[in-house]
Design a protein around this motif. Structure first.
Motif, PDB file in Angstrom:
ATOM      1  N   SER A   1       0.375   3.549  -2.995  1.00 29.17           N
ATOM      2  CA  SER A   1      -1.042   3.745  -3.295  1.00 29.17           C
ATOM      3  C   SER A   1      -1.510   5.133  -2.886  1.00 29.17           C
ATOM      4  O   SER A   1      -1.005   5.728  -1.933  1.00 29.17           O
ATOM      5  CB  SER A   1      -1.892   2.696  -2.566  1.00 29.17           C
ATOM      6  OG  SER A   1      -1.559   1.389  -2.993  1.00 29.17           O
TER       7      SER A   1
ATOM      8  N   LEU B   1      -9.084   3.485  -3.972  1.00 29.02           N
ATOM      9  CA  LEU B   1      -7.669   3.229  -3.726  1.00 29.02           C
ATOM     10  C   LEU B   1      -6.995   2.986  -5.067  1.00 29.02           C
ATOM     11  O   LEU B   1      -7.419   2.125  -5.834  1.00 29.02           O
ATOM     12  CB  LEU B   1      -7.495   2.002  -2.831  1.00 29.02           C
ATOM     13  CG  LEU B   1      -6.051   1.627  -2.470  1.00 29.02           C
ATOM     14  CD1 LEU B   1      -5.487   2.629  -1.475  1.00 29.02           C
ATOM     15  CD2 LEU B   1      -5.985   0.217  -1.901  1.00 29.02           C
TER      16      LEU B   1
ATOM     17  N   LEU C   1       0.802  -1.219   0.000  1.00 27.04           N
ATOM     18  CA  LEU C   1       0.000   0.000   0.000  1.00 27.04           C
ATOM     19  C   LEU C   1       0.838   1.274   0.000  1.00 27.04           C
ATOM     20  O   LEU C   1       0.303   2.363  -0.202  1.00 27.04           O
ATOM     21  CB  LEU C   1      -0.925   0.002   1.219  1.00 27.04           C
ATOM     22  CG  LEU C   1      -2.053  -1.035   1.174  1.00 27.04           C
ATOM     23  CD1 LEU C   1      -2.673  -1.204   2.554  1.00 27.04           C
ATOM     24  CD2 LEU C   1      -3.115  -0.632   0.163  1.00 27.04           C
TER      25      LEU C   1
ATOM     26  N   TRP D   1      -1.730   6.849   0.861  1.00 21.55           N
ATOM     27  CA  TRP D   1      -2.304   5.941   1.838  1.00 21.55           C
ATOM     28  C   TRP D   1      -1.425   5.912   3.075  1.00 21.55           C
ATOM     29  O   TRP D   1      -0.191   5.993   2.988  1.00 21.55           O
ATOM     30  CB  TRP D   1      -2.397   4.525   1.266  1.00 21.55           C
ATOM     31  CG  TRP D   1      -2.932   3.550   2.285  1.00 21.55           C
ATOM     32  CD1 TRP D   1      -4.223   3.238   2.527  1.00 21.55           C
ATOM     33  CD2 TRP D   1      -2.147   2.799   3.228  1.00 21.55           C
ATOM     34  NE1 TRP D   1      -4.306   2.344   3.562  1.00 21.55           N
ATOM     35  CE2 TRP D   1      -3.050   2.054   4.008  1.00 21.55           C
ATOM     36  CE3 TRP D   1      -0.778   2.694   3.483  1.00 21.55           C
ATOM     37  CZ2 TRP D   1      -2.637   1.207   5.030  1.00 21.55           C
ATOM     38  CZ3 TRP D   1      -0.354   1.860   4.506  1.00 21.55           C
ATOM     39  CH2 TRP D   1      -1.266   1.126   5.261  1.00 21.55           C
TER      40      TRP D   1
ATOM     41  N   SER E   1      -3.523   1.916  -6.712  1.00 20.74           N
ATOM     42  CA  SER E   1      -2.225   1.305  -6.438  1.00 20.74           C
ATOM     43  C   SER E   1      -1.370   1.325  -7.695  1.00 20.74           C
ATOM     44  O   SER E   1      -1.782   0.812  -8.736  1.00 20.74           O
ATOM     45  CB  SER E   1      -2.417  -0.136  -5.954  1.00 20.74           C
ATOM     46  OG  SER E   1      -3.251  -0.178  -4.813  1.00 20.74           O
TER      47      SER E   1
END
Length: 215
Positions: free
Chosen positions: A25, A65, A22, A95, A67
């Motif tokens: 992201s 989200l 993450l 993130w 990524s």
């Protein structure tokens, strides 16, 4: 369980690889109403087609989200913009483990703002940037603002924190004395012009609704 017996203790060894994925992201929030994820996906893929491969995931409360395959592309998107979807501004943040879908805290976006009726003595890059710095971090000035042929309003792009109250204007003081300079925000369809908070319109402002209930 934790030692006090009140919480389930997570396996940090399993959490660590999740957070590493993450780290590349971005969290995205479209600040407008009823924008389907399919529309968001098409628009973002069109606008960000020059960047490396990325994947979009729907989250709760209409968050997205994004990524990326590499950190460089993520940073370019984060520092670029302004980005819009269906004429709505979108907020972006990296993130982090402190992310809460119930809050806009940490969410920022470049936004074009205008200064109508700006005194002619203030039409220069430094003074316009000084006024803009009260709203957010100045990024760049619309070159047309400094041309003598058209001076209806000064226009500058600033990066703003979307969880903070945005002022309707700024007091400035110069050779013309102290005056109130009005500020206009471009494509901020979900900005409440009563409380200055992004995320709802004036008609659904909690402050106004609470006043009506009290009456």
């Amino acid at each position: 369980m934790t030692e006090d017996g009140l919480a389930v203790k997570m396996n940090v060894d399993r959490e660590t690889p999740n957070t590493q994925i993450l780290e590349k992201s971005l969290l995205i929030k479209v600040l407008g109403k009823d924008v389907p994820f399919s529309v968001c996906s098409l628009e973002l893929r069109r606008q960000w087609s020059r960047y490396e491969k990325f994947h979009l995931t729907t989250l709760v409360l209409d968050w997205i989200l994004c990524s990326f395959s590499n950190a460089e592309s993520m940073e370019e998107v984060l520092s670029g913009g302004p980005w819009y979807i269906s004429n709505h501004i979108i907020g972006i943040d990296k993130w982090s483990t402190f992310f809460s879908p119930k809050s806009l805290k940490g969410l920022t976006s470049p936004v074009w703002i205008r200064f109508p009726f700006l005194p002619q003595s203030c039409w220069d890059e430094e003074n316009i940037a000084r006024i803009a710095s009260v709203i957010g971090t100045p990024l760049f000035l619309d070159g047309n603002s400094l041309r003598w042929g058209k001076r209806e309003y000064a226009r500058v792009c600033v990066r703003i924190n979307l969880d903070k109250k945005l002022p309707k204007g700024v007091w400035i003081e110069g050779i013309q004395g102290r005056i109130f300079q009005k500020v206009e925000y471009e494509k901020m369809t979900s900005l409440c012009y009563h409380c200055g908070i992004i995320g709802h319109s004036k008609n659904s402002c909690p402050e106004l609704n609470s006043i009506k209930v009290a009456e």
